[in-house]
Design a protein around this motif. Structure first.
Motif, PDB file in Angstrom:
ATOM      1  N   TYR A 194      82.728  54.364 129.756  1.00 50.26           N
ATOM      2  CA  TYR A 194      82.534  53.150 128.960  1.00 50.26           C
ATOM      3  C   TYR A 194      81.201  53.156 128.218  1.00 50.26           C
ATOM      4  O   TYR A 194      81.049  52.489 127.196  1.00 50.26           O
ATOM      5  N   GLN A 195      80.219  53.899 128.736  1.00 48.44           N
ATOM      6  CA  GLN A 195      78.907  53.938 128.075  1.00 48.44           C
ATOM      7  C   GLN A 195      79.017  54.445 126.641  1.00 48.44           C
ATOM      8  O   GLN A 195      78.197  54.092 125.795  1.00 48.44           O
ATOM      9  N   TYR A 196      80.028  55.249 126.386  1.00 49.86           N
ATOM     10  CA  TYR A 196      80.177  55.835 125.054  1.00 49.86           C
ATOM     11  C   TYR A 196      80.988  54.943 124.107  1.00 49.86           C
ATOM     12  O   TYR A 196      81.365  55.366 123.028  1.00 49.86           O
ATOM     13  N   ARG A 197      81.239  53.701 124.545  1.00 50.73           N
ATOM     14  CA  ARG A 197      81.849  52.679 123.677  1.00 50.73           C
ATOM     15  C   ARG A 197      80.914  51.503 123.446  1.00 50.73           C
ATOM     16  O   ARG A 197      81.313  50.499 122.869  1.00 50.73           O
ATOM     17  N   LEU A 198      79.658  51.616 123.901  1.00 47.88           N
ATOM     18  CA  LEU A 198      78.721  50.506 123.750  1.00 47.88           C
ATOM     19  C   LEU A 198      78.239  50.352 122.319  1.00 47.88           C
ATOM     20  O   LEU A 198      77.930  49.250 121.868  1.00 47.88           O
ATOM     21  N   MET A 199      78.151  51.445 121.590  1.00 45.11           N
ATOM     22  CA  MET A 199      77.588  51.404 120.240  1.00 45.11           C
ATOM     23  C   MET A 199      78.194  52.521 119.405  1.00 45.11           C
ATOM     24  O   MET A 199      78.862  53.413 119.916  1.00 45.11           O
ATOM     25  N   GLY A 200      77.973  52.444 118.104  1.00 44.60           N
ATOM     26  CA  GLY A 200      78.489  53.470 117.207  1.00 44.60           C
ATOM     27  C   GLY A 200      79.897  53.177 116.731  1.00 44.60           C
ATOM     28  O   GLY A 200      80.475  52.123 117.034  1.00 44.60           O
ATOM     29  N   PRO A 201      80.508  54.093 115.977  1.00 47.06           N
ATOM     30  CA  PRO A 201      81.864  53.897 115.443  1.00 47.06           C
ATOM     31  C   PRO A 201      82.877  53.684 116.560  1.00 47.06           C
ATOM     32  O   PRO A 201      82.809  54.314 117.604  1.00 47.06           O
ATOM     33  N   ASN A 202      83.805  52.774 116.302  1.00 42.50           N
ATOM     34  CA  ASN A 202      84.872  52.454 117.251  1.00 42.50           C
ATOM     35  C   ASN A 202      84.339  52.023 118.613  1.00 42.50           C
ATOM     36  O   ASN A 202      84.899  52.360 119.658  1.00 42.50           O
ATOM     37  N   SER A 203      83.241  51.267 118.591  1.00 41.25           N
ATOM     38  CA  SER A 203      82.742  50.694 119.843  1.00 41.25           C
ATOM     39  C   SER A 203      83.761  49.675 120.351  1.00 41.25           C
ATOM     40  O   SER A 203      84.600  49.172 119.593  1.00 41.25           O
ATOM     41  N   TRP A 204      83.679  49.376 121.649  1.00 43.79           N
ATOM     42  CA  TRP A 204      84.672  48.503 122.285  1.00 43.79           C
ATOM     43  C   TRP A 204      83.959  47.282 122.865  1.00 43.79           C
ATOM     44  O   TRP A 204      82.996  47.414 123.609  1.00 43.79           O
ATOM     45  N   LYS A 205      84.439  46.093 122.519  1.00 41.15           N
ATOM     46  CA  LYS A 205      83.801  44.863 122.991  1.00 41.15           C
ATOM     47  C   LYS A 205      83.829  44.735 124.507  1.00 41.15           C
ATOM     48  O   LYS A 205      82.984  44.073 125.096  1.00 41.15           O
ATOM     49  N   GLY A 206      84.810  45.379 125.129  1.00 38.59           N
ATOM     50  CA  GLY A 206      84.924  45.272 126.589  1.00 38.59           C
ATOM     51  C   GLY A 206      84.079  46.268 127.350  1.00 38.59           C
ATOM     52  O   GLY A 206      84.103  46.283 128.591  1.00 38.59           O
ATOM     53  N   ALA A 207      83.298  47.116 126.645  1.00 33.48           N
ATOM     54  CA  ALA A 207      82.549  48.183 127.317  1.00 33.48           C
ATOM     55  C   ALA A 207      81.507  47.630 128.290  1.00 33.48           C
ATOM     56  O   ALA A 207      81.371  48.120 129.417  1.00 33.48           O
ATOM     57  N   ARG A 208      80.757  46.610 127.867  1.00 34.81           N
ATOM     58  CA  ARG A 208      79.723  46.059 128.743  1.00 34.81           C
ATOM     59  C   ARG A 208      80.331  45.504 130.022  1.00 34.81           C
ATOM     60  O   ARG A 208      79.852  45.777 131.131  1.00 34.81           O
ATOM     61  N   ASP A 209      81.392  44.725 129.872  1.00 31.64           N
ATOM     62  CA  ASP A 209      82.029  44.132 131.045  1.00 31.64           C
ATOM     63  C   ASP A 209      82.611  45.217 131.955  1.00 31.64           C
ATOM     64  O   ASP A 209      82.544  45.100 133.185  1.00 31.64           O
ATOM     65  N   ALA A 210      83.163  46.274 131.361  1.00 31.96           N
ATOM     66  CA  ALA A 210      83.726  47.365 132.158  1.00 31.96           C
ATOM     67  C   ALA A 210      82.640  48.032 133.002  1.00 31.96           C
ATOM     68  O   ALA A 210      82.876  48.391 134.160  1.00 31.96           O
TER      69      ALA A 210
END
Length: 497
Positions: free
Chosen positions: A427-443
């Motif tokens: 999930y750390q690799y969805r925190l920022m940058g292209p195609n980031s995921w809003k649920g990454a922090r909560d995950a």
């Protein structure tokens, strides 16, 4: 005009490749030689030529929080180390959630898997490769030898020794054995795969972490006393993950032997001169990988080595329109790495990322080869070896989604501490940058809840102890690694600047 991308295979690497194409507005067409998804994680009762498959009893060696795809957590109800049936269920959930099946053309491709053969003209017993081993039934009350101490060999030996009259485990070098279950019962790879561990190894001379790892594994069982200790250091070889092997050795149901010297009609002779009558031999000596569907002018495998930039791109192509995903052996889970590689490739195809020149690619290839030769024992197993966090960061930095912990410490220190002290989950690799995921922090903030959930199967009848993941834990750990944090987060930062 929408660019089309051909994906070969709908397994652990092919599925995220399809999904990443869709994320970048590309049109994937996946060719799958079977009638199902899941690749080798789809168990079949009988062996199929050219198709890898898990054993019926196979349990994955990486925990669910470390092996999941970065924007789709594995359900909290699933075990931390999943049986192959759960792994396949997860792949199906992933494919259905993101609507991937409509891009897959089944029964449309054929791929070979080649493995090592050993000439055994004299031996009249049963000879099998672990690729073809499914379950224990035909080996009941037999005396047999398992050749090879990798994960497949260890798993097969442990399973078979419960029904066979005797199992001999033949190993040329020995191996360091690590657990799935770590300190306090937590998945061991959550600690091994933490950023603070990598930071510590970066600032210490290599002999220090090697000695630390050796002491750790020997606390469980003395590898020399159990005839398992190799000559090389723990971090010079891909480890074997097996919780049961020492228990089986101490019971005598598995006897560790050296390499096989020769065969007779009914027995094996080992290099130490000992001889054992056996009914069957199972070879778990690894695989020779290759790409028979690619012309040799594109890329060629020699001695299990292939020259690919970031283990992905042939360096001499005029256009970077071909990529090999998942052709690596990581110290960690392969699924997030395959997804990360797919994210990079789709951005290259789209044109938002430009790769370096051919000469620069070759320089990187040679550098990695030299580093690997210095660190690891010479073996077919160590030609495509990568370190999980280092390689994930490397790929993510090129693709533009590497987590910036410096900025995160200033903006969200609680999240940053989780990212640094706990396992480096995908999930750390969805925190920022292209195609980031809003649920990454909560995950990330709830990942330990999903670790605990499948274990809480019986009410204890009293107030359960609160999670150790609190301020005081962070304080103690923070003091212990203050120097590492300072070096890793600030000294290296200003040096880079």
């Amino acid at each position: 005009m929408v660019k089309k991308v051909a994906v070969i295979g709908a397994g652990a690497s092919g599925l995220p490749a399809i999904k990443c194409c869709l994320d970048e507005g590309l049109e994937p067409v996946c060719f799958e030689r079977t009638d199902h998804i899941g690749g080798l994680w789809y168990y079949t009762k009988s062996a199929i030529d050219g198709q890898a498959c898990v054993m019926k009893s196979t349990v994955i060696n990486t925990s669910k929080e470390m092996m999941c795809y970065s924007d789709f957590p594995i359900p909290k109800e699933y075990p931390n180390y999943m049986h192959n049936t759960y792994v396949l269920k997860y792949f199906n959930l992933y494919a259905d959630h993101f609507g991937l099946r409509k891009y897959i053309q089944f029964r449309k491709e054929r791929v070979h898997v080649h493995y090592l053969h050993v000439g055994m003209d004299k031996f009249k017993g049963t000879v099998t490769h672990s690729h073809d081993y499914k379950d224990f039934h035909v080996y009941e009350d037999k005396r047999l030898v398992v050749v090879g101490i990798g994960n497949s060999g260890g798993d097969a030996a442990v399973e078979l020794c419960r029904v066979a009259s005797q199992v001999f485990l033949s190993t040329r070098r020995g191996s360091w054995i690590i657990n799935r279950v770590g300190d306090n019962g937590y998945p061991a790879d959550l600690n091994r795969g933490a950023r603070y561990m990598r930071a510590m190894f970066q600032v210490l001379p290599s002999w220090v972490p090697n000695k630390m790892r050796e002491r750790q594994v020997n606390r469980r069982f003395d590898h020399a006393m159990y005839s398992m200790k190799p000559k090389h250091a723990p971090m010079s070889q891909h480890p074997t993950v097996n919780d049961d092997l020492p228990n089986r050795i101490i019971c005598g149901s598995i006897i560790v032997k050296p390499n096989i010297k020769t065969f007779t009609e009914t027995s094996v002779v080992f290099e130490d001169g000992t001889k054992e009558d056996v009914d069957a031999v199972i070879f778990a000596t690894g695989y020779i990988f290759g790409f028979p569907f690619l012309d040799k002018s594109v890329t060629e495998v020699k001695d299990n080595k292939v020259n690919l930039y970031k283990y992905m791109f042939p360096p001499d192509l005029e256009r970077n329109t071909l990529c090999i995903i998942g052709c690596i052996q990581p110290l960690g889970a392969i699924m997030p790495i395959s997804e990360n590689q797919s994210r990079l490739f789709t951005r290259v195809v789209k044109g938002t990322v430009t790769l370096p020149s051919s000469s620069e690619m070759w320089n990187d290839i040679h550098l990695k080869s030299n580093i690997m030769a210095k660190q690891y024992v010479k073996s077919y197993r160590h030609t495509i070896q990568v370190s999980y966090i280092q390689f994930m960061d490397e790929i993510a930095e090129i693709a533009g989604h590497k987590p910036n912990l410096h900025a995160l410490f200033l903006r969200d220190p609680k999240l940053a501490m989780k990212c640094f002290l706990q396992g480096c989950t995908p999930y750390q690799y969805r925190l920022m940058g292209p195609n980031s995921w809003k649920g990454a922090r909560d995950a990330i903030m709830t990942q330990m809840d999903r670790v605990h959930y499948p274990l809480k199967t019986r009410p204890l009848g009293f107030d359960e102890e609160k999670s150790k993941d609190n301020f005081f834990l962070y304080l103690v750990l923070g003091i212990g690694i203050a120097y590492i944090v300072y070096y890793y987060m600030f000294i290296s930062f200003w040096t880079e600047e």
